[in-house]
Motif scaffolding. Structure first.
Motif, PDB file in Angstrom:
ATOM      1  N   GLU A  75     -16.769  18.996  34.601  1.00  0.00           N
ATOM      2  CA  GLU A  75     -17.993  18.199  34.665  1.00  0.00           C
ATOM      3  C   GLU A  75     -18.682  18.049  33.315  1.00  0.00           C
ATOM      4  O   GLU A  75     -19.130  16.957  32.965  1.00  0.00           O
ATOM      5  CB  GLU A  75     -18.952  18.815  35.691  1.00  0.00           C
ATOM      6  CG  GLU A  75     -18.377  18.853  37.096  1.00  0.00           C
ATOM      7  CD  GLU A  75     -17.874  17.498  37.557  1.00  0.00           C
ATOM      8  OE1 GLU A  75     -18.624  16.503  37.466  1.00  0.00           O
ATOM      9  OE2 GLU A  75     -16.712  17.420  37.998  1.00  0.00           O
ATOM     10  N   VAL A  76     -18.791  19.121  32.547  1.00  0.00           N
ATOM     11  CA  VAL A  76     -19.398  18.999  31.226  1.00  0.00           C
ATOM     12  C   VAL A  76     -18.478  18.215  30.295  1.00  0.00           C
ATOM     13  O   VAL A  76     -18.945  17.464  29.437  1.00  0.00           O
ATOM     14  CB  VAL A  76     -19.723  20.392  30.646  1.00  0.00           C
ATOM     15  CG1 VAL A  76     -20.239  20.295  29.215  1.00  0.00           C
ATOM     16  CG2 VAL A  76     -20.752  21.099  31.529  1.00  0.00           C
ATOM     17  N   GLY A  77     -17.179  18.354  30.500  1.00  0.00           N
ATOM     18  CA  GLY A  77     -16.235  17.606  29.678  1.00  0.00           C
ATOM     19  C   GLY A  77     -16.320  16.110  29.871  1.00  0.00           C
ATOM     20  O   GLY A  77     -15.837  15.348  29.019  1.00  0.00           O
ATOM     21  N   GLN A 121     -30.532  20.964  37.532  1.00  0.00           N
ATOM     22  CA  GLN A 121     -30.709  21.237  38.953  1.00  0.00           C
ATOM     23  C   GLN A 121     -29.405  21.042  39.718  1.00  0.00           C
ATOM     24  O   GLN A 121     -29.034  21.868  40.557  1.00  0.00           O
ATOM     25  CB  GLN A 121     -31.787  20.333  39.552  1.00  0.00           C
ATOM     26  CG  GLN A 121     -31.962  20.553  41.051  1.00  0.00           C
ATOM     27  CD  GLN A 121     -33.177  19.830  41.594  1.00  0.00           C
ATOM     28  OE1 GLN A 121     -34.288  20.055  41.147  1.00  0.00           O
ATOM     29  NE2 GLN A 121     -32.964  18.934  42.553  1.00  0.00           N
ATOM     30  N   PHE A 122     -28.702  19.950  39.436  1.00  0.00           N
ATOM     31  CA  PHE A 122     -27.443  19.711  40.136  1.00  0.00           C
ATOM     32  C   PHE A 122     -26.416  20.776  39.767  1.00  0.00           C
ATOM     33  O   PHE A 122     -25.651  21.239  40.622  1.00  0.00           O
ATOM     34  CB  PHE A 122     -26.903  18.318  39.824  1.00  0.00           C
ATOM     35  CG  PHE A 122     -25.874  17.863  40.809  1.00  0.00           C
ATOM     36  CD1 PHE A 122     -26.250  17.183  41.953  1.00  0.00           C
ATOM     37  CD2 PHE A 122     -24.527  18.133  40.618  1.00  0.00           C
ATOM     38  CE1 PHE A 122     -25.314  16.767  42.887  1.00  0.00           C
ATOM     39  CE2 PHE A 122     -23.575  17.731  41.543  1.00  0.00           C
ATOM     40  CZ  PHE A 122     -23.969  17.041  42.675  1.00  0.00           C
ATOM     41  N   ALA A 123     -26.406  21.176  38.493  1.00  0.00           N
ATOM     42  CA  ALA A 123     -25.459  22.205  38.067  1.00  0.00           C
ATOM     43  C   ALA A 123     -25.728  23.521  38.780  1.00  0.00           C
ATOM     44  O   ALA A 123     -24.794  24.197  39.238  1.00  0.00           O
ATOM     45  CB  ALA A 123     -25.544  22.399  36.553  1.00  0.00           C
ATOM     46  N   ILE A 124     -26.993  23.893  38.901  1.00  0.00           N
ATOM     47  CA  ILE A 124     -27.334  25.168  39.549  1.00  0.00           C
ATOM     48  C   ILE A 124     -26.942  25.140  41.018  1.00  0.00           C
ATOM     49  O   ILE A 124     -26.303  26.080  41.526  1.00  0.00           O
ATOM     50  CB  ILE A 124     -28.843  25.450  39.393  1.00  0.00           C
ATOM     51  CG1 ILE A 124     -29.154  25.820  37.943  1.00  0.00           C
ATOM     52  CG2 ILE A 124     -29.282  26.586  40.331  1.00  0.00           C
ATOM     53  CD1 ILE A 124     -30.635  25.923  37.649  1.00  0.00           C
ATOM     54  N   THR A 125     -27.300  24.065  41.727  1.00  0.00           N
ATOM     55  CA  THR A 125     -26.960  23.999  43.153  1.00  0.00           C
ATOM     56  C   THR A 125     -25.451  23.927  43.358  1.00  0.00           C
ATOM     57  O   THR A 125     -24.918  24.499  44.317  1.00  0.00           O
ATOM     58  CB  THR A 125     -27.642  22.792  43.811  1.00  0.00           C
ATOM     59  OG1 THR A 125     -27.320  21.589  43.081  1.00  0.00           O
ATOM     60  CG2 THR A 125     -29.152  22.957  43.835  1.00  0.00           C
ATOM     61  N   LYS A 134      -9.417  11.033  27.357  1.00  0.00           N
ATOM     62  CA  LYS A 134      -8.883  11.525  26.087  1.00  0.00           C
ATOM     63  C   LYS A 134      -9.899  12.377  25.332  1.00  0.00           C
ATOM     64  O   LYS A 134      -9.545  13.375  24.701  1.00  0.00           O
ATOM     65  CB  LYS A 134      -8.429  10.347  25.220  1.00  0.00           C
ATOM     66  CG  LYS A 134      -7.191   9.626  25.731  1.00  0.00           C
ATOM     67  CD  LYS A 134      -6.814   8.479  24.814  1.00  0.00           C
ATOM     68  CE  LYS A 134      -5.442   7.888  25.173  1.00  0.00           C
ATOM     69  NZ  LYS A 134      -5.391   7.354  26.537  1.00  0.00           N
ATOM     70  N   MET A 135     -11.181  11.979  25.394  1.00  0.00           N
ATOM     71  CA  MET A 135     -12.198  12.740  24.666  1.00  0.00           C
ATOM     72  C   MET A 135     -12.357  14.138  25.251  1.00  0.00           C
ATOM     73  O   MET A 135     -12.540  15.111  24.511  1.00  0.00           O
ATOM     74  CB  MET A 135     -13.534  12.004  24.688  1.00  0.00           C
ATOM     75  CG  MET A 135     -14.628  12.688  23.880  1.00  0.00           C
ATOM     76  SD  MET A 135     -14.265  12.805  22.119  1.00  0.00           S
ATOM     77  CE  MET A 135     -14.783  11.159  21.579  1.00  0.00           C
ATOM     78  N   LYS A 136     -12.293  14.261  26.571  1.00  0.00           N
ATOM     79  CA  LYS A 136     -12.394  15.582  27.186  1.00  0.00           C
ATOM     80  C   LYS A 136     -11.267  16.486  26.682  1.00  0.00           C
ATOM     81  O   LYS A 136     -11.510  17.644  26.314  1.00  0.00           O
ATOM     82  CB  LYS A 136     -12.332  15.478  28.713  1.00  0.00           C
ATOM     83  CG  LYS A 136     -12.331  16.836  29.406  1.00  0.00           C
ATOM     84  CD  LYS A 136     -11.964  16.737  30.870  1.00  0.00           C
ATOM     85  CE  LYS A 136     -13.058  16.143  31.697  1.00  0.00           C
ATOM     86  NZ  LYS A 136     -12.772  16.222  33.168  1.00  0.00           N
TER      87      LYS A 136
END
Length: 525
Positions: A450-452, A12-16, A251-253
């Motif tokens: 954000e996904v990273g 929901q947050f991603a869509i908005t 670093k992981m991203k």
């Protein structure tokens, strides 16, 4: 079907956010372009520049209204879908949002009214000041929002209070001047400038192809090409800075973006092309450019960039330290109601408290992290790896489009300097069809940022799964459907209004042309 409340809340947050960010870049960029155009009008007195400012101002106004409407909804979600997050970090995250509302939003909204209704009520300089205030307010809004977001990526100037179970500000200046936030701000607004420049360039190219509003179109293209070229170059430079900061704080991203499964000898190569395989944990058919990633990520030829597997091993260590912190926290909280805190528990929390978030990653597999098995710790450690394949490709799409924007704006900059903007119809059509491409690049950038960061809602401090509200999955699913329906209708309305304004073109402006020679000299002659 068993619906996951965490996944639905994230969706929901991603869509908005994706819908909202359709409007934001154009608002940021057009506000500055309007100020530039009106500055030329005030300096030269040429009515065509006033007409240009008014025309592009109409398109700005349509976009501004819908950007405000979709942005307000996003802030309400923090208290609705992410209530524990709001409780946990409200003292820190709320401050930039409040300043954004009081300082930037009201400044921008007030002067937007003066921009549209003050043409015949303010002096030229007074109206120009209002237009620049609109641009300043738009960028101030972005600044405070990105300070808040930058803190989520790099939580500086704060500390966890075990008595209140909340993060608290210890140094507001550190939050304000967070290097991640500053890099994100300039990178994001520059991307907005590119989007607006390509929009103006494409619409103006369409006018030239149709043989309409030639003078307005040529001047608009000149401004857009110049401004867009500078903005496109700055996006690349600032994106490089963001990559360097990721090597320090996320670093992981960075490893996931590069599909770098193993630590490579310094300097690390840049993977130009490949097929990441998350099951086999390797990248097939990789084409690598030696040393480039090392230079981008470390600014040196001797510093290693850790790979995903080594970072997972480090996460296992931090999870075990987080379990120690969790155990000490339970002792401290129990002692808060019964007496003095044991010194051993206090010392254990002081030594390991910064790893508490890693211990909370185990909540996905076990109610009490202290009872986690080695297998559960291993699973939680691998949870720190975001989606490698999607990150790998979205980053490369974003970079490829960035290079295209530099080339496109540079070509039109040269054509403008040579006064040949209307000589090459094919290039004009390319400009028209390139209008949506900056939004593709911007949404890819948002995805990478954000996904990273997953599985963290606050990097290294609070897992996303621990931040959601206690809502029913059906409730969230219903609101997702509602938001998609309403936002799609709003988007369609905006597109129709924008297209209608473009088809109608600029309104005639009967403002008298300012004399190039002072009136007293004309009279003397």
């Amino acid at each position: 079907m068993d619906l996951d409340i965490v996944a639905l809340s994230r969706l929901q947050f991603a869509i908005t956010a994706l819908y909202h960010f359709i409007f934001v870049p154009l608002t940021l960029g057009l506000s500055v372009l309007l100020a530039i155009m009106e500055t030329v009008y005030v300096m030269t007195g040429r009515v065509i520049w006033r007409q240009m400012t008014k025309f592009w101002g109409v398109l700005f106004g349509i976009n501004f209204v819908l950007g405000v409407a979709t942005g307000i909804v996003m802030e309400f979600q923090f208290g609705m879908n992410w209530s524990y997050y709001s409780h946990y970090v409200g003292d820190i995250f709320g401050a930039p949002l409040a300043i954004e509302g009081l300082m930037a939003f009201f400044l921008e909204a007030t002067f937007v009214g003066l921009f549209f209704f003050g043409w015949d009520k303010l002096t030229k300089v007074g109206h120009l000041a209002a237009t620049w205030a609109v641009a300043l307010g738009s960028n101030f809004s972005a600044l405070w929002i990105l300070i808040a977001n930058g803190w989520m990526q790099n939580p500086v100037g704060s500390a966890f209070n075990p008595q209140t179970m909340r993060m608290e500000i210890t140094d507001f200046a550190a939050v304000l001047f967070n290097p991640v936030a500053q890099a994100k701000f300039v990178h994001t607004v520059s991307a907005g400038y590119v989007a607006a420049s390509l929009f103006v360039l494409g619409v103006s190219a369409w006018y030239l192809l149709k043989g309409r509003h030639i003078e307005l179109a040529k001047r608009s293209m000149t401004v857009a090409a110049s401004f867009g070229l500078a903005a496109s170059l700055s996006v690349v430079v600032l994106g490089d800075e963001s990559g360097y900061l990721s090597s320090e704080h996320q670093k992981m991203k960075l490893a996931a973006i590069e599909a770098m499964w193993h630590t490579e000898p310094a300097p690390a190569a840049f993977t130009l092309f490949g097929f990441p395989d998350e099951k086999a944990r390797e990248t097939h058919y990789a084409i690598r450019i030696p040393a480039v990633m090392g230079l981008i990520g470390t600014r040196s030829l001797t510093t290693e960039l850790p790979g995903i597997k080594d970072l997972v091993d480090l996460a296992k260590v931090r999870i075990k330290e987080g379990v120690i912190a969790f155990d000490a926290l339970q002792t401290i909280r129990a002692a808060g109601t019964t007496g003095a805190v044991p010194e051993a528990a206090r010392k254990a929390f002081e030594d390991n408290g910064t790893r508490l978030g890693y211990g909370l990653l185990l909540k996905r597999y076990v109610d009490d992290p202290r009872t986690a098995t080695p297998e559960q710790i291993d699973k939680a450690a691998w949870d720190t790896v975001p989606m490698v394949g999607p990150l790998f490709w979205t980053f490369r799409i974003m970079v490829a489009l960035g290079m295209l924007f530099i080339l496109l704006t540079a070509v039109f900059f040269v054509l403008s300097a040579r006064r040949r903007l209307d000589r090459y119809p094919m290039l004009l059509w390319i400009a028209v069809f390139s209008i949506p491409l900056p939004w593709v690049a911007i949404e890819c950038g948002w995805f990478v940022a954000e996904v990273g960061r997953q599985p963290w809602i606050i990097e290294g401090v609070l897992p996303t799964a621990a931040a959601v509200s206690s809502l029913g999955a059906g409730t969230v699913l219903f609101t997702i459907i509602g938001f998609v329906a309403i936002y799609t209708v709003l988007l369609v309305i905006e597109m129709k209004l924008m297209l209608a304004a473009i088809r109608n073109g600029p309104e005639p402006d009967h403002q008298p042309e300012a004399p190039l020679v002072p009136a007293n000299l004309v009279a003397a002659e």
